[in-house]
Design an enzyme around this catalytic site. Sequence first.
Site, PDB file in Angstrom:
ATOM      1  N   GLY A  49       0.832  -1.193   0.000  1.00  0.00           N
ATOM      2  CA  GLY A  49       0.000   0.000   0.000  1.00  0.00           C
ATOM      3  C   GLY A  49       0.862   1.236   0.000  1.00  0.00           C
ATOM      4  CD  GLN A  54       3.092   5.593   2.969  1.00  0.00           C
ATOM      5  OE1 GLN A  54       2.096   5.056   2.495  1.00  0.00           O
ATOM      6  NE2 GLN A  54       4.158   4.929   3.382  1.00  0.00           N
ATOM      7  CB  CYS A 102       5.499   1.599   7.152  1.00  0.00           C
ATOM      8  SG  CYS A 102       4.856   3.106   6.433  1.00  0.00           S
ATOM      9  CG  LEU A 103       6.790   1.171   1.031  1.00  0.00           C
ATOM     10  CD1 LEU A 103       6.115   1.582  -0.274  1.00  0.00           C
ATOM     11  CD2 LEU A 103       7.982   0.270   0.767  1.00  0.00           C
ATOM     12  CG  HIS A 144      -0.318   0.311   7.464  1.00  0.00           C
ATOM     13  ND1 HIS A 144       0.674  -0.061   8.331  1.00  0.00           N
ATOM     14  CD2 HIS A 144       0.276   1.115   6.544  1.00  0.00           C
ATOM     15  CE1 HIS A 144       1.814   0.503   7.955  1.00  0.00           C
ATOM     16  NE2 HIS A 144       1.591   1.218   6.861  1.00  0.00           N
ATOM     17  CD  GLU A 145      -0.945   1.932   2.962  1.00  0.00           C
ATOM     18  OE1 GLU A 145      -0.605   3.125   2.788  1.00  0.00           O
ATOM     19  OE2 GLU A 145      -0.126   1.036   3.193  1.00  0.00           O
ATOM     20  CG  HIS A 148       0.440   6.379   5.999  1.00  0.00           C
ATOM     21  ND1 HIS A 148       1.595   6.755   6.654  1.00  0.00           N
ATOM     22  CD2 HIS A 148       0.593   5.071   5.689  1.00  0.00           C
ATOM     23  CE1 HIS A 148       2.411   5.725   6.741  1.00  0.00           C
ATOM     24  NE2 HIS A 148       1.828   4.679   6.167  1.00  0.00           N
TER      25      HIS A 148
END
Length: 170
Positions: A49, A54, A102-103, A144-145, A148
């Site tokens: 994701g 991000q 996470c990225l 999770h997404e 953000h």
Amino acid sequence: MAILKVMKLGAEVLRRPAVEIEPKDLKRGRFRGLFEDLRETMVEYSGTGLAAPQVAAPVRAFLYMVEPTGKRSTALGIPPTILVNPSFEVLDPKEVEDWEGCLSVPFLAARVPRSRGVRVRALSETGKPVDFVAEDFHARVVLHENDHLDGVVYLDRVKDRASIRYTIDF
């Protein structure tokens, strides 16, 4: 289209709530370029994701996908999907802890409690309403997404700080 720089923990944009996107802007295609860039960037970094904040775009949209799990699994995969202005209704209040990474927080993973089931209401990338139930890993990914979009990273939700681990050897 472009592969965008992924903001890392410490970037201010990751800690601010994102702003809603006007449905008329979706219908006019004003975010088409951003959505294509999210797709290319997520593929480049092998993500599950990627939320707009991000990549320094402070709007309420994210891209995600769910791979089918295992050869004998009955879980269906979810192809890369954009959700805009999502909202959630918890269907199963029991939280389950599982590993997340996470990225924007590279090389770390931790056990994070999340609701097992949620109803998701959002707009598609073309402005059409979507409404579905996400369970288990699917619910974990969309929650999770969505964090953000609210200026939250998964480390904020970790209850057992001892679960935080490196994902690589230095």
